[in-house]
Design an enzyme around this catalytic site. Structure first.
Site, short mmCIF file in Angstrom:
data_model
loop_
_atom_site.label_atom_id
_atom_site.label_comp_id
_atom_site.label_asym_id
_atom_site.label_seq_id
_atom_site.Cartn_x
_atom_site.Cartn_y
_atom_site.Cartn_z
N THR A 17 2.19 11.84 -17.10
CA THR A 17 1.20 11.90 -18.18
C THR A 17 1.30 13.16 -19.03
O THR A 17 1.80 14.20 -18.57
CB THR A 17 -0.22 11.83 -17.57
OG1 THR A 17 -1.20 11.97 -18.60
CG2 THR A 17 -0.43 12.94 -16.55
N ASP A 49 0.86 -1.18 0.00
CA ASP A 49 0.00 0.00 0.00
C ASP A 49 0.90 1.23 0.00
O ASP A 49 1.47 1.60 1.02
CB ASP A 49 -0.89 -0.01 1.24
CG ASP A 49 -1.78 1.23 1.34
OD1 ASP A 49 -1.80 2.02 0.38
OD2 ASP A 49 -2.43 1.40 2.38
N ILE A 50 1.02 1.88 -1.15
CA ILE A 50 1.94 3.01 -1.25
C ILE A 50 1.40 4.28 -0.60
O ILE A 50 2.11 5.28 -0.53
CB ILE A 50 2.34 3.30 -2.71
CG1 ILE A 50 1.12 3.67 -3.56
CG2 ILE A 50 3.10 2.13 -3.31
CD1 ILE A 50 1.49 4.14 -4.95
N TYR A 76 -4.21 6.95 -10.17
CA TYR A 76 -5.66 7.05 -10.34
C TYR A 76 -5.86 7.63 -11.74
O TYR A 76 -5.57 8.80 -11.98
CB TYR A 76 -6.24 7.98 -9.28
CG TYR A 76 -7.75 8.06 -9.25
CD1 TYR A 76 -8.47 7.47 -8.22
CD2 TYR A 76 -8.46 8.75 -10.23
CE1 TYR A 76 -9.87 7.55 -8.17
CE2 TYR A 76 -9.84 8.83 -10.21
CZ TYR A 76 -10.55 8.23 -9.17
OH TYR A 76 -11.91 8.31 -9.13
N THR A 77 -6.35 6.81 -12.67
CA THR A 77 -6.36 7.22 -14.08
C THR A 77 -7.74 7.45 -14.67
O THR A 77 -7.85 7.73 -15.86
CB THR A 77 -5.63 6.16 -14.93
OG1 THR A 77 -6.29 4.89 -14.76
CG2 THR A 77 -4.17 6.04 -14.51
N TYR A 123 -7.32 15.08 -12.74
CA TYR A 123 -6.32 14.04 -13.03
C TYR A 123 -4.96 14.66 -13.36
O TYR A 123 -3.93 14.33 -12.74
CB TYR A 123 -6.78 13.15 -14.19
CG TYR A 123 -5.71 12.24 -14.71
CD1 TYR A 123 -5.19 11.22 -13.93
CD2 TYR A 123 -5.18 12.41 -16.01
CE1 TYR A 123 -4.19 10.39 -14.41
CE2 TYR A 123 -4.19 11.59 -16.50
CZ TYR A 123 -3.69 10.58 -15.69
OH TYR A 123 -2.69 9.77 -16.18
N LYS A 174 -1.51 14.63 -11.01
CA LYS A 174 -0.29 14.02 -11.55
C LYS A 174 0.86 15.03 -11.54
O LYS A 174 2.01 14.68 -11.23
CB LYS A 174 -0.54 13.49 -12.96
CG LYS A 174 -1.41 12.26 -13.03
CD LYS A 174 -0.74 11.04 -12.41
CE LYS A 174 0.39 10.52 -13.27
NZ LYS A 174 0.98 9.27 -12.70
#
Length: 373
Positions: free
Chosen positions: A186, A121-122, A146-147, A210, A214
């Site tokens: 991304t 669990d990071i 989470y994408t 998102y 990121k």
């Protein structure tokens, strides 16, 4: 690494063994420390901790900064990266003393620990510490994110937890252990309103949650100050998990007609190609080339073009029509042009990037093989 006389002056010679030492890390550290501090210990005595008949030498370094920047490479060799300090020797010269030597195998047998949320669990910094310290990990590759671009608009907390705070945890532990963090980011960090490929040094301006989370993750890595390489990529797909290629294969098989947007332009990226580059960086020990890099496959296409090629290569028959993005209402605005400029990554690491259609063909071939079983 060991000390020797070079042209009448002392320096540190960088040496490599041909395979992993048979003893544990503490023994290797103790042996090299002893050799650095005791002129009576010979190179041959030090070599008994290293398998292989040869102990080839590399460049000579004469100061702390040079030693810290040394990263030896080569298949089947051991990388040594030392934390050092200086002290005055008996002869009045300044000696460079290694105080800590982590090592990792390069090429001949890199130990890999593949984890998902069930194994690590990071979002827990202590869990990361246990994994890294317990397994003597020196390179962390973070592919977690989470994408779901649309859902992120309604769930900032979870997106920020995975895309930013968890990344900060990884960076902190990497700094604590002198490890290198390789992080996948991304194209969504850019606004995507320019019709030329995005360079690494461009100003970022993400359009949605998102992209913003990121980008926050990238900033967290830089602010922590660990060793890092960030690879921004785009339109990722593979034979595994959920992605555009697998979705289009199914839709073009089930439906007679389909609409796909043609006003969003970028470049697909086969995850296998990105993974190969990351592995090459590790295997060839190019981790010292820190910074942000862009990687996708070569070429340019719209989502419509991408879908057409997926349909054709899959052997499906479907009437795919182009449409505008506003025909599919969304809570988030996506970049209209997010082609990534790969000049830096190609020149820095000496790689050739495959054309997107060629890589797509490989992926679909693998998917067909999977479905045959």
């Amino acid at each position: 690494m060991y000390k020797r006389q070079v042209n009448g002056s002392e320096g540190i010679a960088v040496g490599m063994a041909t395979s992993i030492p048979p003893h544990n890390l503490s023994e290797v550290i103790d042996a090299v420390k002893a050799y650095m501090l005791d002129e009576n210990i010979t190179t041959a005595e030090l070599m008994r901790y290293m398998q292989g008949p040869d102990f080839p030498t590399g460049g000579i370094v004469t100061n702390k900064d040079e030693l810290l920047s040394i990263y030896e490479t080569g298949a089947g060799k051991i990388k040594l990266r030392g934390k050092v300090e200086t002290e005055k020797g008996k002869n009045g010269r300044t000696n460079v003393v290694i105080t800590e030597i982590p090592y990792t195998m390069i090429g001949a047998g890199i130990n890999k620990f593949l984890t998902d949320v069930a194994e690590l669990d990071i979002t827990s910094r202590n869990a990361i510490r246990r994994m890294v310290n317990g397994n003597h990990i020196h390179v962390i590759v973070n592919c977690a994110a989470y994408t779901n671009v649309d859902k992120a608009e309604d769930d900032f907390a979870t997106a920020d937890l995975l895309n930013n705070k968890a990344v900060e945890n990884l960076a902190i532990v990497a700094k604590e252990t002198d490890a290198t963090l390789i992080h996948v980011s991304t194209d969504y960090v850019f606004q995507g309103d320019r019709n030329v490929p995005c360079r690494e040094d461009w100003e970022t301006n993400p359009l949605g949650v998102y992209g913003k989370t990121k980008l926050a993750g990238e900033h967290s890595i830089q602010e922590v100050g660990c060793h890092y390489l960030i690879f921004r990529t785009a339109w990722l797909y593979s034979p595994y998990g959920k992605n555009f290629v697998k979705t289009m294969r199914q839709l073009t098989s089930d439906k007679d007609t389909l609409k796909v947007v043609f006003d969003q332009v970028g470049t697909p990226t086969y995850a296998g190609d990105l993974a190969s580059v990351i592995y090459q960086v590790i295997e060839e020990n190019q981790l010292y080339k820190e910074g942000i890099y862009h990687f996708s496959n070569e070429g340019v296409c719209s989502w419509y073009d991408f879908a057409k090629e997926i349909c054709d290569l899959s052997g499906n028959v479907c009437d795919i029509q182009p449409c505008h993005s506003d025909e599919f209402p969304s809570k988030v605005k996506r970049p209209h042009f997010s082609v990534l400029d790969k000049t830096k990554v190609k020149s820095t690491f000496g790689i050739t990037v495959p054309y997107w259609k060629d890589s797509l063909q490989k992926c679909i071939h693998e998917l067909k093989q999977q479905s045959a079983y």
